[in-house]
Design a protein around this motif. Structure first.
Motif, PDB file in Angstrom:
ATOM      1  N   ALA A   1      25.623  40.354  37.043  1.00 10.94           N
ATOM      2  CA  ALA A   1      26.715  39.388  37.163  1.00 10.94           C
ATOM      3  C   ALA A   1      27.298  39.384  38.576  1.00 10.94           C
ATOM      4  CB  ALA A   1      27.801  39.700  36.139  1.00 10.94           C
ATOM      5  N   CYS A   2      27.563  40.572  39.104  1.00 11.78           N
ATOM      6  CA  CYS A   2      28.166  40.639  40.443  1.00 11.78           C
ATOM      7  C   CYS A   2      27.202  40.165  41.519  1.00 11.78           C
ATOM      8  CB  CYS A   2      28.634  42.066  40.733  1.00 11.78           C
ATOM      9  SG  CYS A   2      30.056  42.583  39.744  1.00 11.78           S
ATOM     10  N   THR A   3      25.929  40.472  41.380  1.00 12.60           N
ATOM     11  CA  THR A   3      24.937  40.013  42.358  1.00 12.60           C
ATOM     12  C   THR A   3      24.837  38.495  42.359  1.00 12.60           C
ATOM     13  OG1 THR A   3      23.675  42.064  42.082  1.00 12.60           O
ATOM     14  CG2 THR A   3      22.538  40.209  43.086  1.00 12.60           C
ATOM     15  N   TRP A   4      24.892  37.906  41.183  1.00 12.96           N
ATOM     16  CA  TRP A   4      24.849  36.442  41.097  1.00 12.96           C
ATOM     17  C   TRP A   4      26.098  35.829  41.734  1.00 12.96           C
ATOM     18  CZ3 TRP A   4      22.015  32.703  37.746  1.00 12.96           C
ATOM     19  CH2 TRP A   4      20.698  33.147  37.494  1.00 12.96           C
ATOM     20  N   ILE A   5      27.232  36.453  41.541  1.00 13.90           N
ATOM     21  CA  ILE A   5      28.463  35.935  42.154  1.00 13.90           C
ATOM     22  C   ILE A   5      28.367  36.028  43.674  1.00 13.90           C
ATOM     23  CG2 ILE A   5      30.939  36.320  42.425  1.00 13.90           C
ATOM     24  CD1 ILE A   5      31.013  37.253  39.517  1.00 13.90           C
TER      25      ILE A   5
ATOM     26  N   GLY B   1      25.739  35.931  45.338  1.00 15.40           N
ATOM     27  CA  GLY B   1      24.743  34.945  45.748  1.00 15.40           C
ATOM     28  C   GLY B   1      25.251  33.516  45.738  1.00 15.40           C
ATOM     29  N   GLY B   2      26.509  33.313  45.363  1.00 15.65           N
ATOM     30  CA  GLY B   2      27.098  31.983  45.418  1.00 15.65           C
ATOM     31  C   GLY B   2      27.110  31.219  44.114  1.00 15.65           C
ATOM     32  N   HIS B   3      26.669  31.836  43.019  1.00 12.72           N
ATOM     33  CA  HIS B   3      26.680  31.161  41.721  1.00 12.72           C
ATOM     34  C   HIS B   3      28.092  31.197  41.126  1.00 12.72           C
ATOM     35  CE1 HIS B   3      22.419  32.307  42.246  1.00 12.72           C
ATOM     36  NE2 HIS B   3      22.158  31.220  41.531  1.00 12.72           N
ATOM     37  N   PRO B   4      28.451  30.222  40.316  1.00 14.49           N
ATOM     38  CA  PRO B   4      29.757  30.240  39.648  1.00 14.49           C
ATOM     39  C   PRO B   4      29.924  31.511  38.824  1.00 14.49           C
ATOM     40  CG  PRO B   4      28.716  28.099  39.400  1.00 14.49           C
ATOM     41  CD  PRO B   4      27.686  28.999  39.989  1.00 14.49           C
ATOM     42  N   ALA B   5      31.140  32.058  38.826  1.00 14.94           N
ATOM     43  CA  ALA B   5      31.386  33.313  38.124  1.00 14.94           C
ATOM     44  C   ALA B   5      31.116  33.191  36.625  1.00 14.94           C
ATOM     45  CB  ALA B   5      32.825  33.769  38.363  1.00 14.94           C
TER      46      ALA B   5
ATOM     47  N   VAL C   1      29.378  42.938  27.454  1.00 12.05           N
ATOM     48  CA  VAL C   1      30.821  42.696  27.596  1.00 12.05           C
ATOM     49  C   VAL C   1      31.484  43.895  28.254  1.00 12.05           C
ATOM     50  CG1 VAL C   1      32.980  42.297  26.344  1.00 12.05           C
ATOM     51  CG2 VAL C   1      30.884  41.148  25.613  1.00 12.05           C
ATOM     52  N   TRP C   2      31.100  45.078  27.829  1.00  9.49           N
ATOM     53  CA  TRP C   2      31.628  46.309  28.411  1.00  9.49           C
ATOM     54  C   TRP C   2      31.354  46.359  29.916  1.00  9.49           C
ATOM     55  CZ3 TRP C   2      30.182  51.835  26.200  1.00  9.49           C
ATOM     56  CH2 TRP C   2      31.206  52.726  26.505  1.00  9.49           C
ATOM     57  N   GLY C   3      30.113  46.023  30.288  1.00  6.09           N
ATOM     58  CA  GLY C   3      29.751  46.031  31.696  1.00  6.09           C
ATOM     59  C   GLY C   3      30.562  45.038  32.510  1.00  6.09           C
ATOM     60  N   LEU C   4      30.801  43.849  31.954  1.00 10.21           N
ATOM     61  CA  LEU C   4      31.601  42.844  32.652  1.00 10.21           C
ATOM     62  C   LEU C   4      33.045  43.307  32.809  1.00 10.21           C
ATOM     63  CD1 LEU C   4      30.287  39.544  31.011  1.00 10.21           C
ATOM     64  CD2 LEU C   4      29.716  40.471  33.262  1.00 10.21           C
TER      65      LEU C   4
ATOM     66  N   ASP D   1      26.167  48.927  46.160  1.00 10.86           N
ATOM     67  CA  ASP D   1      27.165  48.263  45.331  1.00 10.86           C
ATOM     68  C   ASP D   1      27.249  46.791  45.706  1.00 10.86           C
ATOM     69  OD1 ASP D   1      27.643  50.717  44.265  1.00 10.86           O
ATOM     70  OD2 ASP D   1      29.551  51.042  45.298  1.00 10.86           O
ATOM     71  N   ALA D   2      27.386  45.948  44.681  1.00 10.23           N
ATOM     72  CA  ALA D   2      27.589  44.511  44.907  1.00 10.23           C
ATOM     73  C   ALA D   2      29.087  44.236  44.801  1.00 10.23           C
ATOM     74  CB  ALA D   2      26.810  43.696  43.885  1.00 10.23           C
ATOM     75  N   ILE D   3      29.772  44.210  45.939  1.00 14.27           N
ATOM     76  CA  ILE D   3      31.219  44.023  45.966  1.00 14.27           C
ATOM     77  C   ILE D   3      31.542  42.541  45.831  1.00 14.27           C
ATOM     78  CG2 ILE D   3      33.331  44.470  47.245  1.00 14.27           C
ATOM     79  CD1 ILE D   3      31.820  46.981  46.463  1.00 14.27           C
ATOM     80  N   VAL D   4      32.467  42.206  44.939  1.00 13.04           N
ATOM     81  CA  VAL D   4      32.835  40.808  44.710  1.00 13.04           C
ATOM     82  C   VAL D   4      34.344  40.650  44.830  1.00 13.04           C
ATOM     83  CG1 VAL D   4      30.876  40.361  43.182  1.00 13.04           C
ATOM     84  CG2 VAL D   4      33.040  41.126  42.217  1.00 13.04           C
ATOM     85  N   SER D   5      34.758  39.415  44.994  1.00 13.36           N
ATOM     86  CA  SER D   5      36.180  39.071  44.971  1.00 13.36           C
ATOM     87  C   SER D   5      36.301  37.757  44.206  1.00 13.36           C
ATOM     88  CB  SER D   5      36.727  38.924  46.394  1.00 13.36           C
ATOM     89  OG  SER D   5      38.102  38.579  46.358  1.00 13.36           O
ATOM     90  N   SER D   6      36.284  37.896  42.889  1.00 14.04           N
ATOM     91  CA  SER D   6      36.238  36.718  42.030  1.00 14.04           C
ATOM     92  C   SER D   6      37.440  36.699  41.092  1.00 14.04           C
ATOM     93  CB  SER D   6      34.947  36.725  41.199  1.00 14.04           C
ATOM     94  OG  SER D   6      34.983  35.745  40.184  1.00 14.04           O
ATOM     95  N   PRO D   7      38.330  35.725  41.239  1.00 17.40           N
ATOM     96  CA  PRO D   7      39.476  35.620  40.325  1.00 17.40           C
ATOM     97  C   PRO D   7      39.044  35.438  38.869  1.00 17.40           C
ATOM     98  CG  PRO D   7      39.827  34.253  42.273  1.00 17.40           C
ATOM     99  CD  PRO D   7      38.403  34.699  42.306  1.00 17.40           C
ATOM    100  N   THR D   8      37.938  34.703  38.664  1.00 18.79           N
ATOM    101  CA  THR D   8      37.457  34.479  37.301  1.00 18.79           C
ATOM    102  C   THR D   8      37.014  35.777  36.655  1.00 18.79           C
ATOM    103  OG1 THR D   8      36.717  32.253  37.911  1.00 18.79           O
ATOM    104  CG2 THR D   8      35.818  33.196  35.883  1.00 18.79           C
ATOM    105  N   LEU D   9      36.232  36.564  37.390  1.00 18.73           N
ATOM    106  CA  LEU D   9      35.787  37.848  36.863  1.00 18.73           C
ATOM    107  C   LEU D   9      36.969  38.803  36.687  1.00 18.73           C
ATOM    108  CD1 LEU D   9      33.452  39.719  36.053  1.00 18.73           C
ATOM    109  CD2 LEU D   9      33.267  40.400  38.462  1.00 18.73           C
ATOM    110  N   LYS D  10      37.890  38.787  37.640  1.00 17.75           N
ATOM    111  CA  LYS D  10      39.040  39.678  37.575  1.00 17.75           C
ATOM    112  C   LYS D  10      39.938  39.365  36.384  1.00 17.75           C
ATOM    113  CE  LYS D  10      42.592  41.757  40.518  1.00 17.75           C
ATOM    114  NZ  LYS D  10      43.208  41.768  41.861  1.00 17.75           N
ATOM    115  N   PHE D  11      40.002  38.088  35.995  1.00 12.63           N
ATOM    116  CA  PHE D  11      40.845  37.689  34.856  1.00 12.63           C
ATOM    117  C   PHE D  11      40.382  38.371  33.573  1.00 12.63           C
ATOM    118  CE2 PHE D  11      41.803  34.938  31.233  1.00 12.63           C
ATOM    119  CZ  PHE D  11      43.173  34.774  31.384  1.00 12.63           C
ATOM    120  N   LEU D  12      39.087  38.697  33.502  1.00 19.97           N
ATOM    121  CA  LEU D  12      38.543  39.300  32.290  1.00 19.97           C
ATOM    122  C   LEU D  12      39.215  40.636  31.973  1.00 19.97           C
ATOM    123  CD1 LEU D  12      36.327  38.603  30.222  1.00 19.97           C
ATOM    124  CD2 LEU D  12      34.774  40.082  31.519  1.00 19.97           C
ATOM    125  N   ALA D  13      39.581  41.395  33.005  1.00 22.51           N
ATOM    126  CA  ALA D  13      40.215  42.696  32.781  1.00 22.51           C
ATOM    127  C   ALA D  13      41.703  42.692  33.088  1.00 22.51           C
ATOM    128  CB  ALA D  13      39.531  43.769  33.628  1.00 22.51           C
TER     129      ALA D  13
END
Length: 331
Positions: free
Chosen positions: A93-97, A99-103, A235-238, A155-167
């Motif tokens: 998931a983080c690698t795809w983010i 890479g520019g794909h929608p979260a 889900v746990w991983g996300l 590590d695939a470091i991301v800064s995604s508000p959509t992903l962050k909202f999950l937690a």
């Protein structure tokens, strides 16, 4: 004349019966309350709103895969690869983010990867006849290796508000992990108590051959349960990647122990045939309360792992004692 000894009225007796039945259905409620009382006495930070929120959120996160594992263990089997699934799901998931794909798309792909791991486990177990212990242990190593290879060890470091909202997000003031855990608990309770699939899971755990002879689609049910566990691991991983805002091949180490422990201490027997959804939820709360208490007391992380392992040993010992106790009660 002598006065008659006072006797308990029917209402009092009925109350005690209800309390006894409630304790039998949720045996972890008593130690959980006692633990909370002890932590309240030894530290003044335990009952703070922020701290209790952290405990509930952490319990909600581990309860989601725990509820899926409840079905697997009720079936008389278990999945050791769920920790590695956490790593691979988050990494993908983080690698795809990155890479520019929608979260949202990246998270969906991550969930599909988790379900695919579960499907592979189910097919190996049902079609090839490999025992679940060997099959899922092999997948633990394979999926971990795939995760490390996929990320290149970085590590695939991301800064995604959509992903962050999950937690970190909230729905009507309730933390998102708690919302997801409540939804998963309701779904698990409904499946176990109100569906043919849930009854089939418990029937397979009680006697697989008898379930097969009665016409139940044993292999399909077993495979479906592994897919559910794999998706829950996704889900746990996300959620973990959402908290850390990164994907890594090193995440999820030892997580399979947590998922199995919350189920076993919650009352679901490793021999199968019975599933306790409420017990799993209380097991998640108990484990995270212990961890939180040890953190507040500045206990080293190594001792936290030791405490969880000891808790699992105690739960297995209690299950063994119950199996060896005659139906007529202890002698």
């Amino acid at each position: 004349m002598t006065a008659a000894a006072p006797t308990r009225g029917p209402r009092t007796a009925d109350l005690w019966v209800r309390i006894s039945r409630a304790i039998e259905r949720a045996p972890l409620a008593v130690p959980l309350v006692l633990l909370a009382v002890v932590l309240t006495v030894v530290t003044d930070r335990f009952l703070s709103v922020d701290n209790l929120t952290n405990v509930i959120v952490a319990a909600g996160i581990v309860a989601i895969p725990g509820l899926a594992m409840t079905l697997c263990i009720a079936m008389g089997e278990f999945d050791l690869s769920v920790g590695s699934t956490v790593s691979l799901t988050g990494a993908v998931a983080c690698t795809w983010i990155v890479g520019g794909h929608p979260a949202g798309v990246a998270m969906l792909i991550g969930l599909l990867v988790g379900a695919a791991v579960g499907l592979f486990n189910g097919l190996v177990v049902t079609k090839l006849g490999v025992t679940p212990f060997i099959a899922t242990m092999a997948m633990l190593v394979i999926v971990r290796g795939v995760s490390l290879a996929y990320t290149g060890g970085r590590d695939a470091i991301v800064s995604s508000p959509t992903l962050k909202f999950l937690a970190a997000g909230r729905v009507f003031g309730v933390p998102m992990p708690v919302v997801l855990a409540v939804a998963a608990a309701l779904a698990a309770w409904w499946v176990v108590n109100r569906t043919r699939f849930g009854r089939s899971v418990c029937a397979i755990g009680s006697n697989r051959e008898a379930a097969r002879m009665s016409g139940l689609p044993v292999d399909r049910v077993r495979t479906a349960v592994y897919v559910i566990v794999g998706a829950a691991g996704g889900v746990w991983g996300l959620l973990i990647s959402s908290q850390l805002q990164k994907g890594s091949g090193q995440l999820g180490l030892g997580f399979e122990l947590d998922a199995i422990t919350v189920v076993v201490i919650g009352g679901t027997s490793l021999l199968g045939g019975r599933a306790s959804v409420i017990g799993t939820l209380l097991g998640a709360l108990l484990i995270e309360t212990i961890r939180n208490g040890l953190n507040l007391l500045n206990t080293p992380p190594a001792y936290q792992r030791i405490s969880i392992g000891l808790l699992l040993v105690v739960a297995l010992t209690i299950q063994a004692m119950r199996r060896n106790t005659p139906r007529g009660g202890p002698r």
